[in-house]
Design an enzyme around this catalytic site. Structure first.
Site, PDB file in Angstrom:
ATOM      1  N   TYR A  33      10.149   2.044   4.536  1.00  0.00           N
ATOM      2  CA  TYR A  33      11.486   2.586   4.764  1.00  0.00           C
ATOM      3  C   TYR A  33      11.648   3.912   4.026  1.00  0.00           C
ATOM      4  O   TYR A  33      10.831   4.266   3.168  1.00  0.00           O
ATOM      5  CB  TYR A  33      12.580   1.588   4.374  1.00  0.00           C
ATOM      6  CG  TYR A  33      12.771   1.379   2.884  1.00  0.00           C
ATOM      7  CD1 TYR A  33      11.833   0.679   2.126  1.00  0.00           C
ATOM      8  CD2 TYR A  33      13.897   1.878   2.219  1.00  0.00           C
ATOM      9  CE1 TYR A  33      12.016   0.486   0.765  1.00  0.00           C
ATOM     10  CE2 TYR A  33      14.090   1.680   0.860  1.00  0.00           C
ATOM     11  CZ  TYR A  33      13.133   0.982   0.140  1.00  0.00           C
ATOM     12  OH  TYR A  33      13.307   0.798  -1.208  1.00  0.00           O
ATOM     13  N   LYS A 148       6.410   2.944  -0.187  1.00  0.00           N
ATOM     14  CA  LYS A 148       7.827   2.546  -0.047  1.00  0.00           C
ATOM     15  C   LYS A 148       7.915   1.429   1.000  1.00  0.00           C
ATOM     16  O   LYS A 148       8.370   1.620   2.131  1.00  0.00           O
ATOM     17  CB  LYS A 148       8.699   3.762   0.313  1.00  0.00           C
ATOM     18  CG  LYS A 148      10.179   3.511  -0.018  1.00  0.00           C
ATOM     19  CD  LYS A 148      10.938   4.803  -0.048  1.00  0.00           C
ATOM     20  CE  LYS A 148      12.452   4.594  -0.103  1.00  0.00           C
ATOM     21  NZ  LYS A 148      12.950   4.010  -1.331  1.00  0.00           N
ATOM     22  N   GLU A 181       9.767   1.709 -13.941  1.00  0.00           N
ATOM     23  CA  GLU A 181      10.888   2.372 -13.260  1.00  0.00           C
ATOM     24  C   GLU A 181      12.002   1.360 -13.059  1.00  0.00           C
ATOM     25  O   GLU A 181      11.894   0.205 -13.476  1.00  0.00           O
ATOM     26  CB  GLU A 181      10.425   2.957 -11.925  1.00  0.00           C
ATOM     27  CG  GLU A 181       9.885   1.904 -10.973  1.00  0.00           C
ATOM     28  CD  GLU A 181       9.356   2.465  -9.656  1.00  0.00           C
ATOM     29  OE1 GLU A 181       9.834   3.517  -9.220  1.00  0.00           O
ATOM     30  OE2 GLU A 181       8.471   1.821  -9.075  1.00  0.00           O
ATOM     31  N   LEU A 206       7.144   4.295  -7.656  1.00  0.00           N
ATOM     32  CA  LEU A 206       7.399   5.039  -6.427  1.00  0.00           C
ATOM     33  C   LEU A 206       7.664   6.498  -6.811  1.00  0.00           C
ATOM     34  O   LEU A 206       8.466   6.750  -7.728  1.00  0.00           O
ATOM     35  CB  LEU A 206       8.614   4.471  -5.689  1.00  0.00           C
ATOM     36  CG  LEU A 206       8.918   5.182  -4.379  1.00  0.00           C
ATOM     37  CD1 LEU A 206       7.900   4.771  -3.309  1.00  0.00           C
ATOM     38  CD2 LEU A 206      10.322   4.861  -3.895  1.00  0.00           C
TER      39      LEU A 206
HETATM   40  C1  LIG Z   1      11.425   1.370  -6.832  1.00  0.00           C
HETATM   41  C2  LIG Z   1      12.070   2.692  -6.610  1.00  0.00           C
HETATM   42  N1  LIG Z   1      11.780   3.705  -7.443  1.00  0.00           N
HETATM   43  C3  LIG Z   1      12.348   4.921  -7.301  1.00  0.00           C
HETATM   44  C4  LIG Z   1      13.260   5.161  -6.287  1.00  0.00           C
HETATM   45  C5  LIG Z   1      13.887   6.532  -6.155  1.00  0.00           C
HETATM   46  O1  LIG Z   1      13.373   7.201  -5.041  1.00  0.00           O
HETATM   47  P1  LIG Z   1      14.205   8.352  -4.313  1.00  0.00           P
HETATM   48  O2  LIG Z   1      14.592   9.312  -5.380  1.00  0.00           O
HETATM   49  O3  LIG Z   1      13.251   8.932  -3.354  1.00  0.00           O
HETATM   50  O4  LIG Z   1      15.370   7.698  -3.677  1.00  0.00           O
HETATM   51  C6  LIG Z   1      13.581   4.144  -5.389  1.00  0.00           C
HETATM   52  C7  LIG Z   1      14.528   4.374  -4.305  1.00  0.00           C
HETATM   53  O5  LIG Z   1      14.784   3.542  -3.476  1.00  0.00           O
HETATM   54  C8  LIG Z   1      12.966   2.871  -5.543  1.00  0.00           C
HETATM   55  O6  LIG Z   1      13.244   1.870  -4.708  1.00  0.00           O
END
Ligand SMILES: Cc1ncc(COP(=O)(O)O)c(C=O)c1O
Length: 283
Positions: A33, A148, A181, A206
């Site tokens: 996603y 993701k 994270e 991620l």
């Molecule tokens: C596990 C995880 N880490 C980091 C992020 C942040 O990613 P982004 O800044 O691209 O939304 C997300 C966003 O859904 C996430 O699910």
């Protein structure tokens, strides 16, 4: 106003939007996603999300259902049809529909679903302005957190556990006591001596698109930045802490477990970076 979803080539009322029960996303969480922030009707970091989407698909060997050029008008149309000024666009691609069997099916067509949702920008600013609490817990996810994937069970269990502890987000901690994270965000601190720290990219986190933008903004401010792991203990002694994501943008953290971060108020640099983010996204 009724919401509209995009499902496999058709715009349908959100209430009636559905995929087959043998969609592999439903059966196996076999899909990926993306989430774009929308500000003033504009998709933020459009290209960055496309790049990550392509990478996630390629790592899982899922065929890209549409080119970027064909996807772009659909993303804009879903924003328009749902009259989203500020909010988000959600896109999900799964391997497709096939009789339930673990190996990849042959000749399957990927499923694609896109939705859009409005968020109240004023309320979001008020919320972020107060700062949030995080609760730390063991990171129980798989070894490919850089993808993701829609397989988010450990993330939602962590988020729920955080909620039950009165916290907004979970900070997940690896076996060596280092924060990886958040359950749906990247984790940041500003150390006692003013260094901005966020975990380095690897298969353990991620690669957030908001993280990328904030690194760029930090460079513009000439902050000292280190992409490295930090421990829960170091975070609890930090000058500031914050989280980043497409949904929460830059949100200050004022408490980690039972410990207030510094004076327990949103940190000035986190607030400044949020302002920078909003400003840079608007241009
Ligand atoms: C596990 C995880 N880490 C980091 C992020 C942040 O990613 P982004 O800044 O691209 O939304 C997300 C966003 O859904 C996430 O699910």
């Amino acid at each position: 106003m009724s919401r509209i979803a995009y499902v496999n080539g058709a715009y349908v009322p959100h209430r009636q939007a559905c995929v087959h029960i043998e969609d592999r996303g439903y059966q196996f969480a076999d899909g990926i996603y993306e989430v774009w922030a929308v500000q003033n009707g504009k998709l933020i970091d459009r290209e960055g999300h496309f790049t990550r989407m392509d990478r996630s698909l390629s790592e899982l060997q899922i065929t890209k259902p549409m080119s970027h050029a064909s996807l772009m008008p659909v993303l804009h149309e879903i924003v328009r049809k749902n009259r989203v000024k500020d909010g988000l666009v959600y896109l999900q691609i799964t391997r497709g529909v096939s009789p339930r069997d673990h190996p990849f099916p042959k000749n399957v067509r990927p499923s694609i679903v896109i939705t859009a949702k409005s968020l109240n920008a004023q309320k979001a600013e008020q919320f972020a302005g107060k700062g949030v609490a995080v609760a730390t817990m063991r990171d129980e996810r798989w070894a490919r957190c850089d993808i993701k994937s829609v397989s988010l069970l450990p993330n939602i269990l962590a988020k729920q556990a955080a909620k039950e502890k009165g916290a907004y987000e979970a900070w997940m901690v690896d076996q060596t006591g280092m924060v990886t994270e958040g359950s749906s965000s990247n984790a940041w601190i500003i150390t006692k001596d003013g260094v901005l720290v966020t975990r380095n990219l690897s298969t353990e986190i991620l690669g957030g698109i908001t993280r990328e933008r904030v690194l760029m903004l930090a460079a513009e401010r000439q902050l000292t930045v280190k992409e490295r792991a930090f421990s829960v203990a170091e975070a609890k002694e930090a000058r500031e802490a914050f989280m980043t994501s497409s949904i929460n943008l830059v949100t200050p953290i004022i408490r980690i477990d039972e410990k207030a971060v510094a004076d327990g108020k949103p940190g000035p640099m986190a607030c400044a970076l949020r302002k920078d983010y909003l400003q840079s996204a608007a241009t």
